[in-house]
Scaffold this active site. Structure first.
Site, PDB file in Angstrom:
ATOM      1  N   LYS A 133      43.145  28.981  12.943  1.00  9.62           N
ATOM      2  CA  LYS A 133      43.865  29.576  11.797  1.00  9.62           C
ATOM      3  C   LYS A 133      44.341  28.449  10.912  1.00  9.62           C
ATOM      4  O   LYS A 133      44.487  27.309  11.351  1.00  9.62           O
ATOM      5  CB  LYS A 133      45.065  30.382  12.295  1.00  9.62           C
ATOM      6  CG  LYS A 133      45.675  31.335  11.283  1.00  9.62           C
ATOM      7  CD  LYS A 133      44.759  32.518  11.009  1.00  9.62           C
ATOM      8  CE  LYS A 133      45.482  33.813  10.906  1.00  9.62           C
ATOM      9  NZ  LYS A 133      44.930  34.905  11.633  1.00  9.62           N
TER      10      LYS A 133
HETATM   11  N1  GLU Z   1      42.674  37.065   9.435  1.00 10.49           N
HETATM   12  C1  GLU Z   1      42.147  38.076  10.280  1.00 10.49           C
HETATM   13  C2  GLU Z   1      42.830  38.061  11.634  1.00 10.49           C
HETATM   14  O1  GLU Z   1      43.939  37.621  11.754  1.00 10.49           O
HETATM   15  C3  GLU Z   1      40.628  38.026  10.363  1.00 10.49           C
HETATM   16  C4  GLU Z   1      40.066  36.770  10.959  1.00 10.49           C
HETATM   17  C5  GLU Z   1      38.563  36.673  10.839  1.00 10.49           C
HETATM   18  O2  GLU Z   1      37.919  37.603  10.411  1.00 10.49           O
HETATM   19  O3  GLU Z   1      38.064  35.610  11.188  1.00 10.49           O
HETATM   20  O4  GLU Z   1      42.320  38.557  12.599  1.00 10.49           O
END
Ligand code: GLU
Length: 428
Positions: free
Chosen positions: A113
């Site tokens: 992230k």
């Molecule tokens: N931001 C989204 C999550 O927290 C999607 C992450 C993604 O698709 O890689 O799951």
């Protein structure tokens, strides 16, 4: 000085929560202590400071993050968020949740992230484009289609992903360019994006609520729900619940809180918010009410779909909902969860509830990799199948081992990682 302190406590909360959730589940399964040592730290942490020229001609320095927690099961995967609360601890916590989420969903991915510490409302579209491109350039080859694949998160969207894709591809030789379409997911459909990725998270949230209701023998028709955050997740969850006959009685975002016991139309609210700088405030179908009373409202279903640590021990005793469906990552802290479980409130945990997003991303990534284009109905069917498998596994483990749903979800996720490490051993 004081303000800074408060901010710091709030930010550190998410990391503390995810570690406590992990340790609790690791204790229950008696996780091998060496594997525990690996999983409780992040593999890589990148912090970049980069300059961007503002519309005024001045240069501003931004700080961006990408934390790669674990890649034992496949490339790092997870979103990029643009928010003032983004810092290294937030990125660490959110990266860890991604590892558990992708593992639970049975995807060939790890967890990562990142994001930029900024308030996007303060910048023009042209500035946000330059910020995004320069951030992508600063990340360089630390991201990549088979290495680490970003996606949208809080305050980022398909447009952001298109800028990242274009910048990333522009740094590659002409022969390599088209092989990089899957360096990000959540792209616009005209730029390699997938049908259904826009609604995948919210649809998944809705599906888990539907599975929960079926398990309880409840009909969603006439049930009331409240949504915190009316972004991509909150809106689509409300849209699908409304189609099922449930009523959106309250909504809250950074601009304020609205209430209407007869229900508000999700699609009309979205159109209003889009024309109102993304804010729900002033929507005529709802009456404004005090922000602090939101979580205590009378309702059947509560969907936190904004930021982490929204449901705390102060709010938990007042919650009237029968179920909390975590559209956001980490919306319920550990203390609040204890209170809620004691009070008999069910919690569909984030790593299960909002996994539709990353599952949709996986479908997009597969299509890009294989040069395929899948239809919307096919994608929603595949998504439902995956969500149901995960939900059933969690339900089964929870019942069998007498665990709450979050702990059951963590147990399944960690066991899959433990198996991979046990089979492979540790290099060298
Ligand atoms: N931001 C989204 C999550 O927290 C999607 C992450 C993604 O698709 O890689 O799951």
């Amino acid at each position: 000085m004081k303000v800074k302190k408060v901010k710091k406590v709030h930010k550190q909360g998410m990391l503390d929560n995810v570690m406590r959730q992990f340790n609790h589940a690791a204790d229950i399964i008696g996780l091998n202590k060496n594997i525990r040592k690996i999983l409780e730290v992040t593999n890589n942490e990148l912090v970049v400071h980069f300059p961007v020229r503002m519309d005024s001609g001045e240069v501003e320095i931004f700080t961006g993050y990408r934390v790669q927690h674990n890649n034992a099961l496949g490339p790092y995967k997870g979103g990029l968020r643009y928010h003032p609360t983004v810092d290294i601890d937030a990125a660490r916590a959110l990266a860890m949740w991604m590892t558990w989420k992708t593992s639970l969903a049975g995807l060939p991915y790890g967890g990562a992230k990142g994001g930029i510490e900024l308030d996007p409302k303060k910048y023009s579209t042209a500035e946000l484009e330059r910020i995004t491109r320069r951030f992508t350039y600063a990340l360089g080859d630390n991201i990549g289609p088979e290495l680490d694949i970003p996606a949208p998160d809080v305050n980022t969207n398909a447009q952001t992903m298109a800028w990242i894709l274009d910048t990333y591809m522009s740094t590659k030789s002409p022969n390599e360019r088209s092989k990089n379409l899957h360096v990000v997911t959540g792209k616009p459909t005209g730029s390699g994006g997938s049908q259904g990725r826009d609604r995948a998270t919210g649809y998944g949230v809705f599906l888990t609520i539907k599975f929960w209701a079926a398990h309880k023998g409840l009909d969603l028709t006439g049930k009331t729900f409240i949504v915190q955050g009316f972004g991509n997740v909150g809106y689509w969850a409300a849209h699908f619940l409304e189609k099922e006959g449930a009523k959106l009685v309250a909504v809250q975002d950074a601009s304020g809180t609205l209430y209407n016991e007869d229900g508000m139309a999700a699609d009309e609210l979205l159109a209003y918010a889009q024309a109102n700088n993304g804010n729900v405030e002033g929507f005529a179908q709802g009456a404004p009410m005090a922000n602090e009373d939101f979580f205590g409202l009378e309702c059947d279903i509560c969907i936190p779909a904004a930021l982490g640590n929204q449901i705390t021990a102060l709010k938990a005793p007042h919650i009237k909902a029968k179920v909390i469906a975590e559209g956001a990552n980490g919306p319920t802290d550990v203390e609040a969860e204890k209170i809620l479980l004691e009070r008999g409130v069910d919690i569909i945990p984030d790593i299960l509830c909002n996994a539709g997003g990353v599952i949709g991303s996986y479908f997009e990534w597969l299509q890009n990799r294989n040069g395929e284009l899948w239809q919307m109905d096919e994608i929603l069917q595949k998504l439902e199948k995956k969500m149901r498998e995960s939900y059933d596994k969690v339900q089964h483990t929870a019942l069998e081992q007498n665990l709450d749903m979050r702990t059951a979800a963590f147990v399944i996720a960690i066991e899959r990682l433990e198996q991979a490490y046990t089979q492979r051993g540790i290099f060298p």
